[in-house]
Design an enzyme around this catalytic site. Structure first.
Site, PDB file in Angstrom:
ATOM      1  N   ARG A   1      24.981 148.227  10.322  1.00 47.10           N
ATOM      2  CA  ARG A   1      24.740 147.352   9.173  1.00 47.10           C
ATOM      3  C   ARG A   1      25.087 148.099   7.890  1.00 47.10           C
ATOM      4  NH1 ARG A   1      20.245 147.121  12.623  1.00 47.10           N
ATOM      5  NH2 ARG A   1      19.866 145.062  13.567  1.00 47.10           N
TER       6      ARG A   1
ATOM      7  N   LYS B   1      16.523 148.726  11.503  1.00 41.40           N
ATOM      8  CA  LYS B   1      15.409 147.902  11.040  1.00 41.40           C
ATOM      9  C   LYS B   1      14.105 148.393  11.652  1.00 41.40           C
ATOM     10  CE  LYS B   1      17.829 143.547  10.101  1.00 41.40           C
ATOM     11  NZ  LYS B   1      17.927 142.116  10.450  1.00 41.40           N
TER      12      LYS B   1
ATOM     13  N   ARG C   1      30.813 144.101  11.395  1.00 37.50           N
ATOM     14  CA  ARG C   1      29.855 144.261  12.507  1.00 37.50           C
ATOM     15  C   ARG C   1      30.168 143.228  13.601  1.00 37.50           C
ATOM     16  NH1 ARG C   1      24.641 146.295  13.716  1.00 37.50           N
ATOM     17  NH2 ARG C   1      23.063 144.765  14.344  1.00 37.50           N
TER      18      ARG C   1
ATOM     19  N   TYR D   1      27.766 136.532  20.769  1.00 37.30           N
ATOM     20  CA  TYR D   1      29.139 137.020  20.868  1.00 37.30           C
ATOM     21  C   TYR D   1      29.814 136.595  22.166  1.00 37.30           C
ATOM     22  CZ  TYR D   1      27.750 139.811  16.885  1.00 37.30           C
ATOM     23  OH  TYR D   1      27.289 140.202  15.656  1.00 37.30           O
TER      24      TYR D   1
END
Length: 298
Positions: A146, A170, A247, A279
């Site tokens: 990220r 995160k 990303r 994805y």
């Protein structure tokens, strides 16, 4: 200028930044969300109930806010009230009784191979800022990290010999991701010019930072967004591209080349496999497109 929010909201934002490692971009968005809600509700915390929050979202809909924006604002309020409950500032969570708007599932936007190579080669190889920008683009694409993770990297985060990057994700979850030889070489070239650049310009140089801005401080996610916008124009790529697009591009290209879903999940730092599964729809669509073009009876 920062929106002025209540002391509880300010404490919540500090908690997100300090303990949850939330990006500056998200903090800014949440600050604006809380300010907007506080301005709308005009009452203290103990008097807020789910009907006020529902009226707030009707107000947002009437004002033309998109469902995805309203969903983010509700997510912000849910997190805010959970924080208040945990800290015994409030014993109810009115936001949990408000349902999240149904969102259309959009497939992630990604670059094809030719577009990706054009973007990587757009920055100059002849000056410090060009080499820095090339290193930033190559690192984002090579690792899939990220933008918030990229800007927080220090020189010690990257092992240029073993080809590994230590990333703080995160929730302050640390993970190790590989980085390719091309990205390693661009980082080496960039770092070789750093000392000369800062000596010549006599700018401040805080040594632990990996990616500097032009005055020697840590580059910000907003500056990275501007860098990408600049090179998208130079590369003549005619659709919107953000750091997150790289990303998405990383994940899609990995799966197209045969990587398994669990591996991509680990590399991206997703807590749940369901987040990564978006994805697979992209790769299935690509296979269907190839099939339709190639099969004589398709």
């Amino acid at each position: 200028m920062k929106s002025k929010v209540s002391k509880y909201s300010e404490e919540f934002l500090k908690y997100l930044a300090g303990e949850k490692n939330v990006s500056e971009h998200t903090i800014r968005a949440y600050r604006n969300d809380l300010f907007q809600f506080e301005t709308f509700s005009k009452c203290n915390l103990s008097n807020v109930d789910h009907s006020i929050i529902r009226h707030f979202f009707v107000f947002l809909q009437q004002g033309g806010d998109k469902k995805i924006t309203i969903a983010r604002k509700l997510a912000c309020l849910r997190s805010f009230y959970k924080f208040l409950n945990r800290n015994n500032y409030l014993n109810i969570n009115p936001a949990k009784y408000v349902s999240m708007p149904k969102l259309e599932k959009k497939l992630p936007v990604f670059l094809n191979i030719n577009e990706t190579f054009k973007l990587m080669e757009a920055p100059s190889n002849n000056n410090f800022l060009g080499l820095r920008d090339r290193a930033i683009l190559e690192t984002l694409y090579s690792t899939g990290i990220r933008v918030s993770e990229l800007v927080s990297l220090n020189k010690t985060s990257v092992d240029l010999i073993s080809g590994l990057v230590k990333v703080m994700g995160k929730g302050k979850k640390e993970r190790i991701v590989p980085i390719g030889d091309t990205a390693i070489n661009t980082i080496k070239n960039y770092l070789d010019t750093c000392i000369k650049f800062f000596n010549n310009t006599r700018k401040r140089n805080t040594g632990e930072i990996l990616f500097f801005n032009r005055i020697g401080g840590r580059i910000t996610d907003r500056q990275v967004r501007r860098i990408i916008k600049k090179y998208i124009a130079i590369a003549s790529i005619f659709h919107k591209v953000s750091p997150h697009t790289l990303r998405h591009t990383f994940a899609t290209h990995m799966l197209n080349a045969g990587a398994d879903l669990r591996t991509v999940q680990e590399l991206l730092g997703h807590s749940n496999l369901s987040t990564t599964q978006i994805y697979t729809h992209v790769t299935v669509d690509r296979l269907k497109s190839v099939y339709d073009k190639a099969h004589p009876r398709a």
